[in-house]
Design a protein around this motif. Structure first.
Motif, PDB file in Angstrom:
ATOM      1  N   GLN A   1       0.898  -1.246   0.379  1.00 43.66           N
ATOM      2  CA  GLN A   1      -0.156   0.244  -0.411  1.00 43.66           C
ATOM      3  C   GLN A   1       0.308   1.142  -0.138  1.00 43.66           C
ATOM      4  OE1 GLN A   1      -2.787   0.568  -0.732  1.00 43.66           O
ATOM      5  NE2 GLN A   1      -3.863  -1.616  -0.313  1.00 43.66           N
ATOM      6  N   LYS A   2       2.428   0.935   0.587  1.00 45.41           N
ATOM      7  CA  LYS A   2       2.808   2.729   1.106  1.00 45.41           C
ATOM      8  C   LYS A   2       3.569   2.631  -0.482  1.00 45.41           C
ATOM      9  CE  LYS A   2       7.026   4.122   3.061  1.00 45.41           C
ATOM     10  NZ  LYS A   2       8.103   3.677   4.529  1.00 45.41           N
ATOM     11  N   GLU A   3       3.820   1.493  -1.308  1.00 43.87           N
ATOM     12  CA  GLU A   3       4.316   1.536  -2.770  1.00 43.87           C
ATOM     13  C   GLU A   3       2.663   2.104  -3.636  1.00 43.87           C
ATOM     14  OE1 GLU A   3       6.864  -0.714  -5.915  1.00 43.87           O
ATOM     15  OE2 GLU A   3       6.330  -1.508  -4.093  1.00 43.87           O
ATOM     16  N   ARG A   4       2.282   1.665  -3.200  1.00 46.50           N
ATOM     17  CA  ARG A   4       0.368   2.118  -4.651  1.00 46.50           C
ATOM     18  C   ARG A   4       0.351   3.613  -3.918  1.00 46.50           C
ATOM     19  NH1 ARG A   4      -5.082  -0.807  -3.913  1.00 46.50           N
ATOM     20  NH2 ARG A   4      -6.455   1.136  -5.204  1.00 46.50           N
ATOM     21  N   VAL A   5       0.624   4.113  -3.002  1.00 44.94           N
ATOM     22  CA  VAL A   5       0.385   5.286  -2.468  1.00 44.94           C
ATOM     23  C   VAL A   5       1.379   6.232  -3.762  1.00 44.94           C
ATOM     24  CG1 VAL A   5       0.368   6.522  -1.055  1.00 44.94           C
ATOM     25  CG2 VAL A   5      -0.620   5.104  -0.526  1.00 44.94           C
ATOM     26  N   ALA A   6       2.146   6.237  -3.187  1.00 44.86           N
ATOM     27  CA  ALA A   6       3.616   6.468  -3.515  1.00 44.86           C
ATOM     28  C   ALA A   6       3.490   6.920  -5.676  1.00 44.86           C
ATOM     29  CB  ALA A   6       5.101   5.842  -3.876  1.00 44.86           C
ATOM     30  N   LEU A   7       3.294   5.609  -6.228  1.00 46.05           N
ATOM     31  CA  LEU A   7       3.581   5.765  -7.433  1.00 46.05           C
ATOM     32  C   LEU A   7       2.409   6.530  -7.558  1.00 46.05           C
ATOM     33  CD1 LEU A   7       3.214   1.503  -8.276  1.00 46.05           C
ATOM     34  CD2 LEU A   7       4.863   3.224  -8.820  1.00 46.05           C
ATOM     35  N   ARG A   8       1.321   6.966  -7.031  1.00 42.11           N
ATOM     36  CA  ARG A   8      -0.356   7.231  -7.415  1.00 42.11           C
ATOM     37  C   ARG A   8       0.402   8.873  -7.593  1.00 42.11           C
ATOM     38  NH1 ARG A   8      -2.493   5.534 -10.848  1.00 42.11           N
ATOM     39  NH2 ARG A   8      -4.187   3.857 -10.636  1.00 42.11           N
ATOM     40  N   GLN A   9       1.345   9.521  -6.269  1.00 42.18           N
ATOM     41  CA  GLN A   9       1.813  10.793  -5.724  1.00 42.18           C
ATOM     42  C   GLN A   9       2.299  11.329  -6.915  1.00 42.18           C
ATOM     43  OE1 GLN A   9       2.693  11.081  -1.675  1.00 42.18           O
ATOM     44  NE2 GLN A   9       0.712  10.858  -0.630  1.00 42.18           N
ATOM     45  N   ALA A  10       3.064  10.366  -7.547  1.00 39.88           N
ATOM     46  CA  ALA A  10       3.896  10.936  -7.854  1.00 39.88           C
ATOM     47  C   ALA A  10       3.574  10.824  -9.657  1.00 39.88           C
ATOM     48  CB  ALA A  10       5.225  10.055  -8.292  1.00 39.88           C
ATOM     49  N   ASN A  11       2.212  10.459  -8.923  1.00 43.12           N
ATOM     50  CA  ASN A  11       1.420  10.622 -10.886  1.00 43.12           C
ATOM     51  C   ASN A  11       2.278   9.324 -12.092  1.00 43.12           C
ATOM     52  OD1 ASN A  11      -1.128  10.873 -12.500  1.00 43.12           O
ATOM     53  ND2 ASN A  11       0.269  12.707 -14.076  1.00 43.12           N
ATOM     54  N   ARG A  12       2.525   8.538 -11.456  1.00 39.59           N
ATOM     55  CA  ARG A  12       3.464   6.789 -12.860  1.00 39.59           C
ATOM     56  C   ARG A  12       2.843   6.812 -13.316  1.00 39.59           C
ATOM     57  NH1 ARG A  12       7.568   8.445 -13.999  1.00 39.59           N
ATOM     58  NH2 ARG A  12       9.011   6.049 -13.975  1.00 39.59           N
ATOM     59  N   PRO A  13       2.982   6.156 -14.954  1.00 43.63           N
ATOM     60  CA  PRO A  13       2.433   5.392 -15.641  1.00 43.63           C
ATOM     61  C   PRO A  13       1.498   4.148 -15.243  1.00 43.63           C
ATOM     62  CG  PRO A  13       4.650   5.551 -16.660  1.00 43.63           C
ATOM     63  CD  PRO A  13       4.537   6.353 -14.769  1.00 43.63           C
ATOM     64  N   GLU A  14       0.051   3.850 -16.010  1.00 45.30           N
ATOM     65  CA  GLU A  14      -0.534   2.956 -15.260  1.00 45.30           C
ATOM     66  C   GLU A  14       0.371   1.876 -15.830  1.00 45.30           C
ATOM     67  OE1 GLU A  14      -3.916   2.429 -13.218  1.00 45.30           O
ATOM     68  OE2 GLU A  14      -3.335   4.411 -14.092  1.00 45.30           O
ATOM     69  N   SER A  15       1.356   1.767 -15.899  1.00 40.63           N
ATOM     70  CA  SER A  15       1.176   0.040 -16.301  1.00 40.63           C
ATOM     71  C   SER A  15       2.636   0.045 -15.229  1.00 40.63           C
ATOM     72  CB  SER A  15       2.884   0.116 -17.379  1.00 40.63           C
ATOM     73  OG  SER A  15       3.434   1.534 -17.352  1.00 40.63           O
ATOM     74  N   GLU A  16       2.834   0.533 -14.770  1.00 45.23           N
ATOM     75  CA  GLU A  16       3.311   0.575 -12.994  1.00 45.23           C
ATOM     76  C   GLU A  16       2.625   0.373 -12.032  1.00 45.23           C
ATOM     77  OE1 GLU A  16       5.881   3.673 -11.501  1.00 45.23           O
ATOM     78  OE2 GLU A  16       7.522   3.837 -14.439  1.00 45.23           O
ATOM     79  N   MET A  17       1.467   1.047 -11.901  1.00 43.00           N
ATOM     80  CA  MET A  17       0.971   0.336 -11.029  1.00 43.00           C
ATOM     81  C   MET A  17      -0.097  -1.348 -11.478  1.00 43.00           C
ATOM     82  SD  MET A  17      -1.405   1.698  -8.183  1.00 43.00           S
ATOM     83  CE  MET A  17      -0.862   3.386  -8.514  1.00 43.00           C
ATOM     84  N   SER A  18       0.476  -1.240 -12.964  1.00 39.88           N
ATOM     85  CA  SER A  18      -0.768  -2.284 -13.071  1.00 39.88           C
ATOM     86  C   SER A  18       0.006  -3.835 -12.773  1.00 39.88           C
ATOM     87  CB  SER A  18      -1.071  -2.302 -13.909  1.00 39.88           C
ATOM     88  OG  SER A  18      -1.268  -3.936 -14.326  1.00 39.88           O
ATOM     89  N   ALA A  19       1.199  -3.673 -12.654  1.00 37.88           N
ATOM     90  CA  ALA A  19       2.744  -4.225 -12.616  1.00 37.88           C
ATOM     91  C   ALA A  19       2.751  -4.474 -10.401  1.00 37.88           C
ATOM     92  CB  ALA A  19       4.041  -4.066 -12.477  1.00 37.88           C
TER      93      ALA A  19
END
Length: 483
Positions: A393-411
């Motif tokens: 969950q910590k990593e998930r929040v960081a990805l969203r806050q950084a507006n990273r590509p959706e492919s990274e969230m999917s991975a």
């Protein structure tokens, strides 16, 4: 494709098109069925965390006949935060009832509801009665029992009833047509955020996701009990609004992300727009596909569900959110944040069929599935799961806050599911029906039936209790061939 006009209070059945052997082909329209008209009562539900009020807005006679079985007008499933009853005004006899939940109820548990009032559009639909009726909205009290919170008189033959809606802005497409609506569950798939040039994309996506739903048990075994329709109005811009990232798009249904401040929660609060489009197709259930890549969705029992159609996890989102909308299934996960308050200090027994406070283990609500000797609560690798989930969950929040590509969230989601599967594969209770602590957004005090389920994580199967809960709703809306 043919749409028969309404005549003398009866509207002919709608069969526009059906999919056959992988292609859309015309379906011969059956003879008109003696179904009553469909009545829609639009009202405003307003208030705050402590108080709520109702006010009638209007009564509408929809353009299509009642899609349901007139022999199954009373709901005995005991689902939903609310219940609508339509009773004969003279005799008091209940003619129709259905359980449902509302967006207002979720909002009322948010922090905002403790500070201000808001109003939400809502509707209830029922078969047209011959005489004036009383429409009652009931709400569950602290004991879980329904009590009346609003009553209004409705004369569906009154002069102010809306009888001639605007012409249909678009025609629905038959994705799966298995028989007359009165004998089937009618699912309407709506599109939002699709441009005129993306209509074929919407149709293909609706077909693909419907196919996935009916490859998932228990829908797979009951596929012939459903009709599926698809309908969308084009937009000027592709996609729906995602305010947290500064994206604002006008769309016919007003569907958007960031509902109640949750970046992944997708709903529409424009009930009028939703109902006025949906009324042009036979429906009892609605799923809205948003033309977006970002992970997200939502589901309100008896109202509608949503799913991000272009996401890598669209199959899962479509089925999971439909589980909420169709059968009132609870979320079984508890490590992801949600925007609204959950159980609180007192653990009231949930009405949802797949969650329990386990006040009486000997009589757990899914007792028929529990084998003798199964310990309740049922042990599982809870501590290990939670430790991994906190990191995820910590990593998930960081990805969203950084507006990273959706492919990274999917991975990340794939990685999380793989870890969960590996962890659970070593647990002797993986396929046991029991009472596993951690459900209904709470780590303590609520329990789920099995270790893993579509309602718990992004796995691909419903547990046996959820499947049973779904089957009960299918039985409420479909007519067996033998009858």
């Amino acid at each position: 494709m043919t749409l028969f006009a309404r005549s003398r209070g009866l509207i002919a059945a709608l069969f526009l098109s059906a999919l056959s052997a992988g292609a859309v082909s015309a379906v011969a329209a059956p003879a008109p069925d003696a179904q009553p008209a469909t009545v829609r009562l639009d009202y405003i539900h307003s208030g705050n965390a402590l108080n709520e009020q109702y006010a009638m807005e209007r009564v509408v006679i929809e353009p299509l006949p009642w899609p349901g079985d007139m022999r199954r007008t009373l709901d005995d499933t005991n689902r939903g935060n609310n219940l609508v009853e339509v009773a004969d005004a003279a005799s008091g006899k209940v003619l129709y009832s259905r359980g449902f939940s509302t967006v207002f109820a979720e909002w009322a548990s948010t922090e905002e509801a403790g500070k201000t009032n808001r109003g939400f559009q809502e509707s209830v639909r029922f078969p047209k009665p011959d005489k004036p009726v009383k429409v009652r909205i009931l709400k569950r009290d602290e004991r879980g029992a329904f009590s009346v919170v609003w009553t209004t008189s409705v004369d569906t033959d009154a002069m102010d009833v809306v009888r001639k809606p605007a012409p249909a802005p678009a025609k629905p497409i038959g994705i799966r047509v298995n028989g007359p609506s009165k004998d089937k569950v009618d699912l309407l798939i709506l599109g939002d955020g699709y441009t005129a040039g993306e209509m074929k994309k919407f149709e293909a996506t609706a077909l693909r996701l419907a196919d996935h739903l009916f490859n998932t048990s228990p829908f797979k075994e009951r596929a012939k009990d459903f009709n599926v329709w698809a309908l969308a109005l084009p937009t000027q811009e592709s996609g729906v609004s995602r305010p947290s990232t500064g994206v604002h798009h006008a769309s016919p249904l007003g569907t958007r992300y960031d509902i109640f401040g949750s970046e992944r929660y997708v709903l529409t609060t424009d009930n009028r727009a939703l109902r006025e489009l949906a009324q042009n197709a036979p429906y009892e259930f609605i799923e809205i596909l948003v033309n977006n890549d970002t992970y997200g969705g939502g589901g309100i029992f008896g109202q509608f569900s949503t799913a991000a159609a272009n996401n890598d996890w669209a199959n899962y989102l479509f089925v999971h959110e439909f589980g909420h909308h169709f059968a009132g299934l609870a979320d079984e996960y508890y490590t992801s944040p949600v925007a609204y308050a959950t159980g609180g200090a007192t653990r009231q027994e949930p009405w949802e069929p797949n969650a329990t406070a386990l006040h009486d283990p000997a009589n757990v609500k899914w007792k028929k599935f529990v084998k003798d000797g199964t310990p309740l609560p049922t042990p599982w690798k809870k501590d290990e799961y939670e430790a991994a989930s906190r990191a995820y969950q910590k990593e998930r929040v960081a990805l969203r806050q950084a507006n990273r590509p959706e492919s990274e969230m999917s991975a990340l989601f794939h990685k999380d599911l793989q870890h969960t599967n590996e962890l659970f594969s070593r647990d002797p209770n993986r396929h046991v029906v029991g009472a596993f602590e951690g459900a209904n957004y709470e780590a303590k005090g609520y329990y789920r039936p099995e270790m893993q389920c579509i309602m718990f994580d992004r796995s691909d199967k419903f547990c046996s209790v959820c499947a049973d809960g779904i089957s009960a709703i299918i039985d409420l809306y479909s007519r067996p061939k033998s009858e």
